[in-house]
Design a protein around this motif. Structure first.
Motif, PDB file in Angstrom:
ATOM      1  N   ALA A  12     -34.520 -21.134 -40.149  1.00 27.36           N
ATOM      2  CA  ALA A  12     -35.101 -20.116 -39.273  1.00 27.36           C
ATOM      3  C   ALA A  12     -33.993 -19.181 -38.803  1.00 27.36           C
ATOM      4  CB  ALA A  12     -35.774 -20.781 -38.077  1.00 27.36           C
ATOM      5  N   ALA A  13     -34.229 -17.866 -38.921  1.00 31.64           N
ATOM      6  CA  ALA A  13     -33.175 -16.921 -38.574  1.00 31.64           C
ATOM      7  C   ALA A  13     -33.754 -15.661 -37.944  1.00 31.64           C
ATOM      8  CB  ALA A  13     -32.363 -16.559 -39.811  1.00 31.64           C
ATOM      9  N   PHE A  14     -33.110 -15.212 -36.878  1.00 36.01           N
ATOM     10  CA  PHE A  14     -33.424 -13.927 -36.261  1.00 36.01           C
ATOM     11  C   PHE A  14     -32.106 -13.308 -35.811  1.00 36.01           C
ATOM     12  CE2 PHE A  14     -34.391 -11.396 -32.392  1.00 36.01           C
ATOM     13  CZ  PHE A  14     -35.111 -10.384 -33.010  1.00 36.01           C
ATOM     14  N   ASN A  15     -31.730 -12.221 -36.476  1.00 32.78           N
ATOM     15  CA  ASN A  15     -30.468 -11.534 -36.194  1.00 32.78           C
ATOM     16  C   ASN A  15     -29.286 -12.505 -36.220  1.00 32.78           C
ATOM     17  OD1 ASN A  15     -31.819  -9.105 -35.935  1.00 32.78           O
ATOM     18  ND2 ASN A  15     -31.923  -9.180 -33.704  1.00 32.78           N
ATOM     19  N   GLU A  16     -29.152 -13.201 -37.345  1.00 29.38           N
ATOM     20  CA  GLU A  16     -28.082 -14.194 -37.515  1.00 29.38           C
ATOM     21  C   GLU A  16     -27.144 -13.820 -38.656  1.00 29.38           C
ATOM     22  OE1 GLU A  16     -27.295 -16.452 -35.595  1.00 29.38           O
ATOM     23  OE2 GLU A  16     -29.063 -16.970 -34.411  1.00 29.38           O
ATOM     24  N   ALA A  17     -26.966 -12.525 -38.918  1.00 25.54           N
ATOM     25  CA  ALA A  17     -26.129 -12.114 -40.047  1.00 25.54           C
ATOM     26  C   ALA A  17     -24.698 -12.613 -39.923  1.00 25.54           C
ATOM     27  CB  ALA A  17     -26.138 -10.590 -40.174  1.00 25.54           C
ATOM     28  N   ASP A  18     -24.215 -12.804 -38.697  1.00 28.15           N
ATOM     29  CA  ASP A  18     -22.825 -13.232 -38.534  1.00 28.15           C
ATOM     30  C   ASP A  18     -22.630 -14.720 -38.782  1.00 28.15           C
ATOM     31  OD1 ASP A  18     -24.350 -13.795 -36.266  1.00 28.15           O
ATOM     32  OD2 ASP A  18     -22.673 -13.557 -34.873  1.00 28.15           O
ATOM     33  N   ARG A  19     -23.597 -15.561 -38.416  1.00 29.23           N
ATOM     34  CA  ARG A  19     -23.433 -17.013 -38.547  1.00 29.23           C
ATOM     35  C   ARG A  19     -24.166 -17.599 -39.758  1.00 29.23           C
ATOM     36  NH1 ARG A  19     -21.194 -19.711 -34.251  1.00 29.23           N
ATOM     37  NH2 ARG A  19     -22.212 -21.647 -34.897  1.00 29.23           N
TER      38      ARG A  19
ATOM     39  N   ASP B 268     -30.356  -6.863 -38.366  1.00 29.29           N
ATOM     40  CA  ASP B 268     -28.900  -6.821 -38.459  1.00 29.29           C
ATOM     41  C   ASP B 268     -28.356  -7.176 -39.835  1.00 29.29           C
ATOM     42  OD1 ASP B 268     -29.492  -9.500 -38.585  1.00 29.29           O
ATOM     43  OD2 ASP B 268     -27.861 -10.127 -37.267  1.00 29.29           O
ATOM     44  N   GLY B 269     -29.194  -7.212 -40.846  1.00 27.43           N
ATOM     45  CA  GLY B 269     -28.709  -7.574 -42.171  1.00 27.43           C
ATOM     46  C   GLY B 269     -28.810  -9.046 -42.491  1.00 27.43           C
ATOM     47  N   THR B 270     -29.565  -9.783 -41.694  1.00 29.06           N
ATOM     48  CA  THR B 270     -29.785 -11.204 -41.984  1.00 29.06           C
ATOM     49  C   THR B 270     -30.375 -11.379 -43.374  1.00 29.06           C
ATOM     50  OG1 THR B 270     -30.012 -11.899 -39.675  1.00 29.06           O
ATOM     51  CG2 THR B 270     -31.166 -13.226 -41.307  1.00 29.06           C
TER      52      THR B 270
END
Length: 224
Positions: free
Chosen positions: A10-17, A43-45
């Protein structure tokens, strides 16, 4: 032939991690089918998921964690169900390697649903939302849990269809606790050394937990 194991992230705005999480999952579960349930991130997730070899299931708008995860689970069940399904959050980073212990609990027959409890508590609020989920899980499902809202889980693949659709937004885990317990599935918690993004005792953090509490209350009212 389906993969013996699948992972829904599950991801929401997690492009960095997300890249570190996917890399850790790839090393821990080689050959597993990995699906990223992107809840309309901005954010590019989605690009991060594809660049790191995951299968992307993306909602074009934000519909909440439960809705996005349901889309990924339904994609997964288009074919034969895998033996084990792992559910996790996209912000675990390197600590996603710890999820192997949840899979082991299901593989060994110790549990039908294994829930990861964080060994170290970092950030968070006063515990009202988690306390309500714990109470609702016990009241409606008869199951006592220390980590009722943990999104880090492993379950038998043949259970997945019975648990769909997941409850909306943040109610997903609380509803799963109740539904799985009512169906007679064995639930265990496994303490894991996990790391994730924390909200802290800030205005944004308290608003986040207030929304969580509202979703937990909706689950209780729906299932009582």
């Amino acid at each position: 032939m389906p993969a013996p194991l699948a992972v829904i992230v599950a991801a929401f705005n997690e492009a960095d991690r997300l890249p570190a999480t996917l890399a850790a999952l790839g090393r821990t579960f080689p050959g597993a089918r990995v699906l990223v349930a992107d809840d309309g991130s901005r954010d590019g997730t989605d690009h991060a998921a594809l660049q790191h070899g995951a299968e992307l299931v993306r909602s074009p708008v934000t519909i909440g964690k439960g809705g996005a995860a349901t889309l990924a689970a339904e994609r997964l069940l288009d074919g034969p169900a895998p033996a084990i399904v792992v559910l996790c959050d996209g912000d675990l980073g390197e600590s996603a390697t710890e999820l192997a212990r949840l899979v082991a609990a299901v593989q060994d027959g110790a549990a039908d649903l294994a829930i990861g409890a964080f060994a170290r508590r970092v950030g968070g609020g006063v515990g009202a939302a988690r306390g309500f989920s714990r109470w609702a899980s016990r009241r409606l499902g008869g199951v006592a849990l220390e980590a009722p809202i943990s999104g880090q889980r492993a379950l038998r693949g043949d259970m997945l269809r019975a648990l769909l659709p997941f409850a909306p937004r943040f109610g997903m885990e609380t509803a799963m606790n109740i539904d799985a317990a009512r169906a007679g599935y064995r639930i265990v918690e496994v303490e894991l050394d996990l790391e994730h993004r924390t909200t802290g005792r800030t205005l944004g953090g308290f608003l986040h937990r207030f929304r969580q509490l509202g979703d937990f209350a909706a689950v209780y009212l729906d299932r009582r």
